[in-house]
Design an enzyme around this catalytic site. Structure first.
Site, short mmCIF file in Angstrom:
data_model
loop_
_atom_site.label_atom_id
_atom_site.label_comp_id
_atom_site.label_asym_id
_atom_site.label_seq_id
_atom_site.Cartn_x
_atom_site.Cartn_y
_atom_site.Cartn_z
N ILE A 469 -4.76 7.34 -5.06
CA ILE A 469 -4.45 8.06 -3.83
C ILE A 469 -2.48 7.43 -3.11
CG2 ILE A 469 -6.35 9.01 -2.87
CD1 ILE A 469 -6.50 6.13 -0.43
N ILE A 617 -4.02 -11.48 -6.45
CA ILE A 617 -3.42 -10.20 -6.43
C ILE A 617 -3.04 -9.35 -7.78
CG2 ILE A 617 -1.14 -8.94 -6.07
CD1 ILE A 617 -2.30 -10.40 -3.51
N GLU A 693 -5.32 -1.94 3.40
CA GLU A 693 -5.42 -1.51 4.51
C GLU A 693 -4.84 -3.06 5.41
OE1 GLU A 693 -9.12 1.55 5.14
OE2 GLU A 693 -10.02 -0.11 4.84
#
Length: 729
Positions: A469, A617, A693
């Site tokens: 997305i 990461i 988020e």
């Protein structure tokens, strides 16, 4: 062959640290990036399909009464109109995140203004729009229903709260305390790509080209809504132009398109207009939050209270999880956290980016700033003193936590020690201020599957119904496969967004990369084991790099080892005991400089810095991009974004991007992001946690705290628009 892995114990071997290709963690570009920036990536409503008809939703003009299509026959006779559909299977509102079943249906009764109640299908989009605008909806026998959460009946949500110790006693005995109430408005996800679906039947089989985030759930939701078996449904979503939670669950346009395509015998497109996106998809609930904090003379919290009121439609189970991170972020033995759910007839509330923490931590961090001011303690020092050794409610250990390091490193990078403690710096009309806030977000691993094929020519293909997305899934899954199999990134093809592929966790909840990435890792580990077996060496003694295998002081190409064969493995990851044994979360800190005009009250964010710790990461560029996006989202939350509902009937007054003000380039300063080195063995074999988020969980609080530092004005009603600041000046 499927290889199953259940996360029952910490993955202490850290295999990715020993791989040789150097892909994981590297700031690589997205492989699909050129397609997106040149306009050649095909999104849901861009497919050119022969004989395509177009549908337009028609919506209720009020929030109560039986629905009657007053002039249905006249509209059906309009030029180009193929059908006027008022089918009981039409959705009242979208499905919640991972519902996995149809949401509430039945368009025969209105429950909120703007609810989809009918669909007009025509030869062209323009004809469908004109006919839909001409269809008159009469509401019969209804009485006004509550739309204001402040006065509506509410239901306590005890499962989301806690009552530990004696908060009232702690407040009474505190050296310093605060008791404040903050309000945050509803927010819209406002993705760049509007919701759209194209439905096409071949016999009893349905193909839906849609803009969705959670395909394995969406397929079941669509099948359930239509009353057919999920095996009859295929959803394609290779490119999704943003979702931010609004595309987690099935939305009304998908079911409407499927019903219309069946009825007309033609493929049908239903694309929402921008106002319809605002009015028929998920909103973030507004909140009212009372926060009580108490500290002893040493600045250590003795009491934490947070009582929140949120809202949703009657019958909906979702309640904004405002308290989610308050449970574990700070110490304090006396704790009372509660959540109440008001039942209002506004559009459905659901997951918008970082549900819970985005508004809960924002308010908590404003309250912590107020407490620091009352106690005369530097805001960072107050937070340092109250970092708990263990989860303060469950007593569980933290899986990994570099919260203190984020505070300290971020403060140094920003130059926090030079910050004036009180309003003292001015440049012309502008007061200059500095603020900070902590960041925290729960971490979750979800069940996920992926198939990896190592081809005879030494290239690889990754296949899963996972979606991208805008978060970088195409890049990250290719990096993991390339790292594990010793292949250059360009030798790995990644295929996503098709329910015919193995079912992934889906893109949401910040679990997408770690969950789907782990399934790719498990499949690749099985391929490595098979290669090692062919070579007669231990898998741990095998080095794969640049399409070559190095073992026993020998080097041989993968193509030669495969000798015309292919190896296909499916990785299947399941959450296990590690999700229960420890507290898993990501942490960070924000630092902001603002300028506030002393004449107009206008606020400009001049610079921002964020330091974040989220396990390994996987791609430094896409991770940084996610943090940047979250912090920009936070600018909107702090200064401009607000869904304005009319308290008379619940209609949304600002249902477009002209009136719902998201940050634009002129609002966004230079932003720096620091990603702290971390490994979390409890989270996944990748040692990675979710980061999508984290960047929004508290940013707005840091900005409002900076406004206070600049002006002495404490805004407790978000957003901090100039009228609210000016009133204090």
């Amino acid at each position: 062959m499927t290889e199953q892995f259940k996360m029952d114990a910490p993955a202490t071997d850290r295999r990715l640290d020993g791989m040789a290709q150097g892909l994981v963690g590297a700031p690589l570009d997205r492989p699909e990036g050129p397609l997106k920036v040149t306009g050649t990536a095909t999104y849901a409503d861009e497919y050119r399909i022969d004989n395509l008809a177009h549908g337009m939703l028609v919506r209720a003009p009020g929030n109560s009464g039986r629905v009657r299509l007053a002039n249905r026959d006249a509209v059906a006779a309009m030029p180009g109109v193929l059908a006027v559909i008022h089918d009981p299977r039409l959705l009242r509102n979208p499905a919640q995140g991972t519902a996995n079943k149809a949401p509430v249906q039945d368009p025969n009764e209105a429950h909120y203004l703007g609810q989809p109640v009918a669909l007009v299908v025509a030869e062209s989009f323009e004809q469908a729009r004109h006919a839909a605008q001409s269809l008159e909806i009469a509401l019969e026998g209804g009485t006004p229903r509550p739309v204001d959460p402040e006065t509506a009946a509410y239901e306590p949500q005890p499962a989301k709260g806690v009552d530990q110790g004696d908060l009232d006693d702690a407040m009474a005995k505190a050296a310093h305390s605060i008791d404040v109430t903050y309000r945050t408005p509803s927010h819209s996800s406002a993705p760049m790509e509007p919701h759209a679906s194209i439905a096409q039947w071949e016999g009893e089989d349905l193909t839906l080209r849609g803009s969705y985030q959670m395909l394995k759930y969406n397929r079941n939701e669509l099948a359930d809504a239509l009353g057919i078996h999920p095996d009859r449904v295929r959803i394609l979503a290779p490119y999704v132009g943003g979702g931010f939670g609004s595309k987690l669950g099935l939305a009304p346009e998908a079911v409407a398109a499927a019903i219309a395509a069946k009825e007309t015998g033609r493929p049908v497109s239903v694309a929402l207009t921008r106002p319809q996106v605002f009015e028929t998809t998920m909103r973030r609930s507004e909140t009212r939050q009372r926060v009580r904090l108490a500290v002893g003379p040493e600045g250590r919290l003795t009491g934490i209270g947070q009582a929140a009121l949120v809202s949703n439609l009657p019958g909906e189970v979702f309640s904004e999880p405002v308290l989610q991170a308050t449970h574990f972020l700070y110490a304090g033995e006396n704790r009372r956290l509660s959540l109440d759910l008001a039942r209002v007839h506004r559009l459905c509330a659901g997951s918008v980016r970082a549900p819970g923490e985005a508004v809960g931590i924002t308010v908590l961090e404003c309250a912590m700033d107020e407490l620091a001011d009352a106690a005369g303690i530097d805001p960072i020092e107050l937070r340092r003193r109250n970092i708990p050794e263990k989860d303060p409610e469950s007593g569980k250990e933290f899986s990994s936590r570099r919260f203190r390091e984020a505070l300290d490193s971020g403060a140094e990078a920003f130059g926090w020690e030079d910050r004036p403690a009180t309003r003292s710096r001015r440049e012309g009309e502008w007061w200059i201020g500095y603020g900070m806030a902590s960041a925290a977000r729960i971490n979750v691993l979800k069940e996920s599957r992926a198939r990896v094929t190592l081809a005879p020519d030494g290239t690889a293909r990754v296949e899963t119904d996972m979606t991208d997305i805008g978060t970088g899934t195409y890049a990250i899954l290719g990096q993991i496969a390339g790292e594990m199999l010793g292949l250059p990134r360009e030798s790995v093809e990644v295929v996503l967004g098709d329910t015919d592929l193995p079912a992934a966790a889906g893109s949401g909840g910040s679990w997408g990369a770690s969950s789907s990435g782990t399934s790719v890792y498990v499949a690749c580990q099985a391929i490595r084991a098979q290669l090692s077996q062919r070579l007669g060496v231990a898998e741990t003694d095998l080095t794969l790099k640049d399409g070559q295998a190095v073992f026993d002081n020998r080097t041989e190409s993968l193509a030669a080892i495969l000798n015309g064969d292919e190896i296909v493995k499916e990785g299947h990851v399941l959450p296990g005991e590690t999700s229960k044994a420890v507290r898993q979360a990501t942490f960070g800190a924000y630092f902001v400089e603002v300028a506030v005009n002393g004449v107009t009250g206008e606020t400009r964010v001049r610079r921002m810095h964020g330091s974040f710790a989220a396990g390994r990461i996987l791609n430094a560029k896409t991770a940084r991009s996610q943090c940047l996006g979250g912090m920009i989202f936070g600018i909107g939350m702090a200064l401009t974004e607000e869904m304005a509902f009319d308290d008379r009937d619940g209609h949304l007054a600002n249902h477009n991007l002209a009136e719902y003000h998201i940050p634009v380039n002129a609002d966004v300063p230079q932003i720096t992001v620091e990603l702290l080195e971390e490994r979390d063995d409890w989270a996944s074999p990748l040692q990675a946690k979710g980061i999508g988020e984290l960047g929004i969980c508290g940013t707005a609080g840091a900005i409002v705290n900076a406004i206070y530092n600049a002006t002495g004005v404490r805004v407790r009603d978000f957003p901090a628009t100039l009228d609210k600041v000016l009133a204090g000046l």
